[in-house]
Enzyme design. Structure first.
Site, mmCIF file in Angstrom:
data_model
loop_
_atom_site.group_PDB
_atom_site.id
_atom_site.type_symbol
_atom_site.label_atom_id
_atom_site.label_comp_id
_atom_site.label_asym_id
_atom_site.label_seq_id
_atom_site.Cartn_x
_atom_site.Cartn_y
_atom_site.Cartn_z
ATOM 1 N N TYR A 67 0.831 -1.219 0.000
ATOM 2 C CA TYR A 67 0.000 0.000 0.000
ATOM 3 C C TYR A 67 0.862 1.264 0.000
ATOM 4 O O TYR A 67 0.470 2.276 -0.579
ATOM 5 C CB TYR A 67 -1.014 -0.023 1.150
ATOM 6 C CG TYR A 67 -2.248 -0.835 0.772
ATOM 7 C CD1 TYR A 67 -3.282 -0.254 0.055
ATOM 8 C CD2 TYR A 67 -2.332 -2.175 1.083
ATOM 9 C CE1 TYR A 67 -4.390 -0.986 -0.328
ATOM 10 C CE2 TYR A 67 -3.436 -2.929 0.696
ATOM 11 C CZ TYR A 67 -4.467 -2.326 -0.008
ATOM 12 O OH TYR A 67 -5.555 -3.055 -0.408
ATOM 13 N N ASP A 104 -8.492 6.324 -4.638
ATOM 14 C CA ASP A 104 -7.350 7.153 -5.012
ATOM 15 C C ASP A 104 -7.543 8.657 -4.849
ATOM 16 O O ASP A 104 -6.629 9.431 -5.127
ATOM 17 C CB ASP A 104 -6.939 6.839 -6.454
ATOM 18 C CG ASP A 104 -8.099 6.986 -7.446
ATOM 19 O OD1 ASP A 104 -8.994 7.822 -7.221
ATOM 20 O OD2 ASP A 104 -8.109 6.250 -8.447
ATOM 21 N N HIS A 119 -15.109 1.726 -1.150
ATOM 22 C CA HIS A 119 -14.027 0.859 -0.696
ATOM 23 C C HIS A 119 -12.959 1.613 0.092
ATOM 24 O O HIS A 119 -11.842 1.132 0.237
ATOM 25 C CB HIS A 119 -13.414 0.106 -1.891
ATOM 26 C CG HIS A 119 -14.364 -0.872 -2.513
ATOM 27 N ND1 HIS A 119 -14.164 -1.451 -3.740
ATOM 28 C CD2 HIS A 119 -15.545 -1.384 -2.051
ATOM 29 C CE1 HIS A 119 -15.171 -2.264 -4.027
ATOM 30 N NE2 HIS A 119 -16.024 -2.235 -3.023
ATOM 31 N N CYS A 149 -3.434 2.205 20.659
ATOM 32 C CA CYS A 149 -3.967 1.054 21.412
ATOM 33 C C CYS A 149 -3.072 -0.182 21.279
ATOM 34 O O CYS A 149 -3.322 -1.207 21.895
ATOM 35 C CB CYS A 149 -5.398 0.736 20.966
ATOM 36 S SG CYS A 149 -5.495 -0.021 19.335
#
Ligand code: BJW
Length: 252
Positions: A67, A104, A119, A149
């Site tokens: 990614y 995008d 998405h 966390c």
């Protein structure tokens, strides 16, 4: 082109328009699609490894780095004339919504306002365990970085087997049930729930206009199929729509 004229007639007669887009919409900006041709993402990478929660848990650094690379590519490209044409359509309708599967940001950059990112968005993050949102990542060498966390951060996108945001789906279904026309651009129409949108709108009484260089799973439901690239067909459609409206305002 006869299809452009037929699509113009249909779009000019509509008040409520839904536009739905997929990866083909961004191809002319330089972002590869998922399923067509040798450069498609799923021709070169395994979707089970990279776009499922199970894949992430098996190898978080692999997915995170994939990614990062895609985000770098997306940050370098710009909206094309087709994205701009869709943004220009928005004020022509009393009700308009753009339902994109793309992550995008190019529609927003082009000026689209009433936009649902089905998405997710590659520029947002959330943690894997608790979905705590994050708009940036902590400065750390750990890959992936962690949320406060303790859980790994991941991109805020929707992977296979994950539910879409229910508020987004509510907005989408409400629009699909009441629109006059759905314009479907650059999607193979095989990933649900978005793949079901054209048929759903059609059942509710809408006309379906599709723009795609290839025949797809949507084409059988299309009232008009414009077999062309988004960057070519959409500006032509907007120019015709404007001319049609101008002629209607000043008859004779
Ligand atoms: C041009 C062009 C140019 C080229 N101009 N066009 C059986 C039935 C129903 C559902 C399922 C089922 N089996 C499994 C499912 C569920 C699954 C699914 O649909 N799988 C299918 C493969 C069958 N769906 C899901 O899992 C979804 N979630 C879900 O259903 O949740 C239910 C649930 C409820 C409660 C609890 C738990 C779960 C989630 C789907 C998420 C999809 N994610 C991805 C990755 C997103 C992040 C990322 O980008 O990394 O989304 S996968 C990928 O596919 C991406 C896309 O948005 C999506 C669709 O692809 P798209 O956009 O259509 O691209 P392509 O490449 O397929 O097509 C490109 C098109 O462009 C082509 O037609 C070209 O011709 C065209 N083109 N140049 C215009 N210039």
């Amino acid at each position: 082109m006869q299809e452009l004229d037929r699509a113009t007639e249909i779009l000019a007669g509509a008040r409520r328009l839904v536009v739905t887009t997929g990866a083909g919409m961004s191809k002319e900006s330089g972002i590869p699609t998922f399923r067509e041709g040798p450069n498609a993402l799923w021709s070169n990478y395994n979707q089970e490894d990279l776009a499922t929660p199970e894949g992430f848990l098996r190898n978080p650094p692999l997915v995170w780095k994939w990614y990062v690379e895609r985000r770098k590519l997306m940050a370098k490209v710009s909206p094309h004339a087709g994205h701009i044409a869709i943004a220009e359509m928005e004020p022509l309708y009393s009700e308009f919504i753009l339902l994109t599967q793309n992550i995008d940001n190019l529609h927003r950059q082009a000026g689209s306002r009433n936009l649902v990112e089905l998405h997710g968005n590659i520029y947002r993050y959330k943690c894997f365990d608790n979905h705590h949102p994050a708009s940036s990542v902590p400065d750390t060498h750990e890959v992936p970085p962690r949320c406060v966390c303790g859980s790994y951060l991941r991109p805020d996108v929707v992977w296979f087997g994950e539910p879409l945001d229910p508020d987004n789906l509510d907005r989408a279904f409400a629009a699909l049930e009441s629109c006059d026309v759905i314009l479907v651009v650059g999607t193979s129409g095989i990933v649900y729930p978005a793949a079901g949108f054209p048929a759903l709108a059609k059942r509710a009484g809408a006309r379906v206009v599709e723009v795609n260089p290839e025949i797809t799973a949507v084409t059988a439901d299309a009232d008009v199929f414009i077999q062309a690239r988004a960057g070519e067909a959409l500006p032509a459609l907007v120019a015709r729509l404007r001319a049609h409206r101008a002629a209607r305002k000043s008859p004779g």
